[in-house]
Scaffold this motif. Structure first.
Motif, PDB file in Angstrom:
ATOM      1  N   ILE A 115       4.026  62.406  74.787  1.00 39.85           N
ATOM      2  CA  ILE A 115       4.828  61.228  74.434  1.00 39.85           C
ATOM      3  C   ILE A 115       6.314  61.574  75.085  1.00 39.85           C
ATOM      4  CG2 ILE A 115       6.148  59.992  72.742  1.00 39.85           C
ATOM      5  CD1 ILE A 115       3.770  59.711  71.279  1.00 39.85           C
ATOM      6  N   LEU A 116       6.986  62.650  74.733  1.00 38.13           N
ATOM      7  CA  LEU A 116       7.986  63.244  75.057  1.00 38.13           C
ATOM      8  C   LEU A 116       8.329  63.318  76.479  1.00 38.13           C
ATOM      9  CD1 LEU A 116      10.984  64.402  74.463  1.00 38.13           C
ATOM     10  CD2 LEU A 116       9.922  66.466  74.463  1.00 38.13           C
ATOM     11  N   THR A 117       7.248  63.784  77.222  1.00 41.78           N
ATOM     12  CA  THR A 117       6.987  64.025  78.878  1.00 41.78           C
ATOM     13  C   THR A 117       7.061  62.495  79.383  1.00 41.78           C
ATOM     14  OG1 THR A 117       6.057  66.086  78.559  1.00 41.78           O
ATOM     15  CG2 THR A 117       5.663  64.827  80.660  1.00 41.78           C
ATOM     16  N   GLU A 118       6.377  61.705  79.165  1.00 36.88           N
ATOM     17  CA  GLU A 118       6.104  60.308  79.481  1.00 36.88           C
ATOM     18  C   GLU A 118       7.554  59.773  79.290  1.00 36.88           C
ATOM     19  OE1 GLU A 118       3.856  58.255  81.169  1.00 36.88           O
ATOM     20  OE2 GLU A 118       3.186  60.364  81.555  1.00 36.88           O
ATOM     21  N   CYS A 119       8.162  59.645  78.132  1.00 35.89           N
ATOM     22  CA  CYS A 119       9.440  58.874  78.209  1.00 35.89           C
ATOM     23  C   CYS A 119      10.496  59.538  78.828  1.00 35.89           C
ATOM     24  CB  CYS A 119       9.759  59.081  76.656  1.00 35.89           C
ATOM     25  SG  CYS A 119       8.709  57.763  75.504  1.00 35.89           S
ATOM     26  N   LEU A 120      10.575  60.677  78.988  1.00 43.13           N
ATOM     27  CA  LEU A 120      11.669  61.537  79.758  1.00 43.13           C
ATOM     28  C   LEU A 120      11.321  61.126  81.299  1.00 43.13           C
ATOM     29  CD1 LEU A 120      12.066  64.990  78.217  1.00 43.13           C
ATOM     30  CD2 LEU A 120      13.730  63.078  78.147  1.00 43.13           C
ATOM     31  N   VAL A 121      10.231  61.337  81.627  1.00 41.88           N
ATOM     32  CA  VAL A 121       9.956  60.982  83.270  1.00 41.88           C
ATOM     33  C   VAL A 121      10.308  59.252  83.383  1.00 41.88           C
ATOM     34  CG1 VAL A 121       8.135  60.640  84.592  1.00 41.88           C
ATOM     35  CG2 VAL A 121       8.263  62.758  83.482  1.00 41.88           C
ATOM     36  N   TYR A 122       9.955  58.290  82.336  1.00 40.59           N
ATOM     37  CA  TYR A 122      10.084  56.951  82.516  1.00 40.59           C
ATOM     38  C   TYR A 122      11.709  56.821  82.470  1.00 40.59           C
ATOM     39  CZ  TYR A 122      10.853  52.270  80.924  1.00 40.59           C
ATOM     40  OH  TYR A 122      10.952  50.954  80.755  1.00 40.59           O
ATOM     41  N   GLY A 123      12.233  57.318  81.580  1.00 38.80           N
ATOM     42  CA  GLY A 123      13.839  56.936  81.544  1.00 38.80           C
ATOM     43  C   GLY A 123      14.291  57.598  82.763  1.00 38.80           C
ATOM     44  N   PHE A 124      14.045  58.729  83.353  1.00 40.10           N
ATOM     45  CA  PHE A 124      14.521  59.499  84.659  1.00 40.10           C
ATOM     46  C   PHE A 124      14.337  58.456  85.549  1.00 40.10           C
ATOM     47  CE2 PHE A 124      14.475  61.912  88.428  1.00 40.10           C
ATOM     48  CZ  PHE A 124      15.834  62.271  88.365  1.00 40.10           C
ATOM     49  N   TYR A 125      13.230  57.894  85.827  1.00 38.67           N
ATOM     50  CA  TYR A 125      12.893  56.877  86.877  1.00 38.67           C
ATOM     51  C   TYR A 125      13.678  55.666  86.726  1.00 38.67           C
ATOM     52  CZ  TYR A 125       9.578  59.690  89.522  1.00 38.67           C
ATOM     53  OH  TYR A 125       8.940  60.871  90.224  1.00 38.67           O
ATOM     54  N   VAL A 126      14.016  54.978  85.529  1.00 35.77           N
ATOM     55  CA  VAL A 126      14.686  53.921  85.286  1.00 35.77           C
ATOM     56  C   VAL A 126      16.138  54.232  85.693  1.00 35.77           C
ATOM     57  CG1 VAL A 126      15.807  52.573  83.353  1.00 35.77           C
ATOM     58  CG2 VAL A 126      13.106  52.869  83.402  1.00 35.77           C
ATOM     59  N   LEU A 127      16.468  55.384  85.328  1.00 35.44           N
ATOM     60  CA  LEU A 127      17.752  55.842  85.689  1.00 35.44           C
ATOM     61  C   LEU A 127      18.321  55.789  87.068  1.00 35.44           C
ATOM     62  CD1 LEU A 127      20.565  56.664  84.176  1.00 35.44           C
ATOM     63  CD2 LEU A 127      19.668  59.101  84.807  1.00 35.44           C
ATOM     64  N   ILE A 128      17.190  56.422  87.984  1.00 30.94           N
ATOM     65  CA  ILE A 128      17.533  56.346  89.407  1.00 30.94           C
ATOM     66  C   ILE A 128      17.172  55.178  90.029  1.00 30.94           C
ATOM     67  CG2 ILE A 128      17.273  58.876  89.470  1.00 30.94           C
ATOM     68  CD1 ILE A 128      14.733  58.714  90.587  1.00 30.94           C
ATOM     69  N   GLY A 129      16.659  54.071  89.301  1.00 28.67           N
ATOM     70  CA  GLY A 129      16.041  52.927  90.140  1.00 28.67           C
ATOM     71  C   GLY A 129      14.581  52.958  90.665  1.00 28.67           C
ATOM     72  N   GLY A 130      13.903  54.093  90.137  1.00 30.62           N
ATOM     73  CA  GLY A 130      12.669  54.259  90.809  1.00 30.62           C
ATOM     74  C   GLY A 130      11.386  53.310  90.019  1.00 30.62           C
ATOM     75  N   THR A 131      11.849  52.716  89.175  1.00 31.94           N
ATOM     76  CA  THR A 131      10.868  51.899  88.566  1.00 31.94           C
ATOM     77  C   THR A 131      11.554  50.555  87.989  1.00 31.94           C
ATOM     78  OG1 THR A 131       8.909  51.588  87.150  1.00 31.94           O
ATOM     79  CG2 THR A 131      10.851  52.939  86.177  1.00 31.94           C
ATOM     80  N   ASP A 132      10.982  49.487  87.961  1.00 34.79           N
ATOM     81  CA  ASP A 132      11.526  48.548  87.040  1.00 34.79           C
ATOM     82  C   ASP A 132      10.731  47.930  86.050  1.00 34.79           C
ATOM     83  OD1 ASP A 132       9.553  47.253  88.897  1.00 34.79           O
ATOM     84  OD2 ASP A 132      10.673  45.790  89.526  1.00 34.79           O
ATOM     85  N   MET A 133       9.865  48.904  85.613  1.00 34.79           N
ATOM     86  CA  MET A 133       8.786  48.412  84.423  1.00 34.79           C
ATOM     87  C   MET A 133       9.650  48.275  83.262  1.00 34.79           C
ATOM     88  SD  MET A 133       5.620  50.559  83.255  1.00 34.79           S
ATOM     89  CE  MET A 133       4.699  50.630  84.767  1.00 34.79           C
ATOM     90  N   ALA A 134       9.451  47.260  82.587  1.00 33.60           N
ATOM     91  CA  ALA A 134      10.243  47.183  81.083  1.00 33.60           C
ATOM     92  C   ALA A 134       9.627  48.149  80.092  1.00 33.60           C
ATOM     93  CB  ALA A 134       9.978  45.438  80.739  1.00 33.60           C
ATOM     94  N   LEU A 135      10.401  48.523  79.246  1.00 34.38           N
ATOM     95  CA  LEU A 135       9.839  49.440  78.089  1.00 34.38           C
ATOM     96  C   LEU A 135       8.532  49.070  77.436  1.00 34.38           C
ATOM     97  CD1 LEU A 135      10.365  51.890  76.690  1.00 34.38           C
ATOM     98  CD2 LEU A 135      11.892  50.826  74.957  1.00 34.38           C
ATOM     99  N   ALA A 136       8.474  47.750  77.046  1.00 29.21           N
ATOM    100  CA  ALA A 136       7.403  47.164  76.276  1.00 29.21           C
ATOM    101  C   ALA A 136       6.142  47.098  77.161  1.00 29.21           C
ATOM    102  CB  ALA A 136       7.477  45.619  75.840  1.00 29.21           C
ATOM    103  N   THR A 137       6.309  46.868  78.626  1.00 35.22           N
ATOM    104  CA  THR A 137       5.157  47.320  79.699  1.00 35.22           C
ATOM    105  C   THR A 137       4.851  48.607  79.715  1.00 35.22           C
ATOM    106  OG1 THR A 137       5.955  45.234  80.917  1.00 35.22           O
ATOM    107  CG2 THR A 137       4.477  46.675  81.778  1.00 35.22           C
ATOM    108  N   PHE A 138       5.724  49.527  79.631  1.00 31.82           N
ATOM    109  CA  PHE A 138       5.341  51.024  79.824  1.00 31.82           C
ATOM    110  C   PHE A 138       4.839  51.582  78.642  1.00 31.82           C
ATOM    111  CE2 PHE A 138       6.930  54.923  78.187  1.00 31.82           C
ATOM    112  CZ  PHE A 138       6.490  55.862  78.898  1.00 31.82           C
ATOM    113  N   VAL A 139       4.966  50.924  77.249  1.00 32.56           N
ATOM    114  CA  VAL A 139       4.173  51.329  76.285  1.00 32.56           C
ATOM    115  C   VAL A 139       2.993  50.768  76.150  1.00 32.56           C
ATOM    116  CG1 VAL A 139       4.204  51.364  73.673  1.00 32.56           C
ATOM    117  CG2 VAL A 139       6.224  51.739  74.834  1.00 32.56           C
ATOM    118  N   ASP A 140       2.907  49.490  76.584  1.00 37.10           N
ATOM    119  CA  ASP A 140       1.732  48.920  76.523  1.00 37.10           C
ATOM    120  C   ASP A 140       0.503  49.121  77.570  1.00 37.10           C
ATOM    121  OD1 ASP A 140      -0.595  46.907  75.556  1.00 37.10           O
ATOM    122  OD2 ASP A 140       0.109  45.456  77.298  1.00 37.10           O
TER     123      ASP A 140
END
Length: 171
Positions: A115-140
């Motif tokens: 969970i930590l790895t996935e959230c850190l990678v997701y957060g990093f890609y959101v930060l640099i604009g590499g993904t536009d996936m919403a948090l709820a979509t990411f979790v689901d």
């Protein structure tokens, strides 16, 4: 010099590295008629098991090397997994000093680290604009299925890696 120690653990690490790549291709197709992502983090599982049953310092070296190779080979950005893998080893070492060393608690530490790895990678890609996936979509669509896949891998390899790590640690 113990050849199993010198050759065995690197071969296991290479095999898990390759298995993670092959599994990501297998699980990249949609299942159950929906677009769900099954992300294998088998190296995280292996590093947690090594940190638990083997040696923290040796596992940290594996974490740095595997993180760098993982970043070079699988991602276009150098440094994400190079930082996450040693963090996982460090946190696992701290958790296992407090927790009892049994399969259920090690499994919970694996789940936490995935969970930590996935959230850190997701957060990093959101930060640099590499993904536009919403948090709820990411979790689901990604997090729950990733946890289940990696937990299944954990239960499949915990006893062989535990036995091998203890054998080479004692020699």
């Amino acid at each position: 010099m113990n050849m199993r120690k010198v050759v065995g653990m690197p071969l296991i690490a290479i095999a898990v590295f390759i298995l993670e790549g092959v599994s990501s291709m297998l699980f990249s197709q949609s299942f159950f008629g929906e677009q769900r992502f099954f992300i294998p983090h088998f190296l995280i599982v292996m590093l947690v098991l090594m940190a638990t049953f083997y040696s923290r310092n040796v596992t940290l070296i594996y974490a740095f090397v595997l993180g760098m190779v993982f970043d070079i080979y699988y991602t276009g950005i150098l440094g994400i997994y190079f930082a996450i893998f040693p963090l996982v080893v460090y946190l696992t070492d701290k958790f296992m000093k407090v927790l009892q060393n049994n399969i259920i608690l090690v499994g919970l530490v694996v789940v936490f680290n995935v969970i930590l790895t996935e959230c850190l990678v997701y957060g990093f890609y959101v930060l640099i604009g590499g993904t536009d996936m919403a948090l709820a979509t990411f979790v689901d669509r990604r997090l729950w299925t990733t946890i289940l896949l990696n937990l299944a891998f954990f239960f499949g390899c915990v006893f062989p890696i535990q036995r091998f790590s203890i054998e080479i640690k004692e020699k």
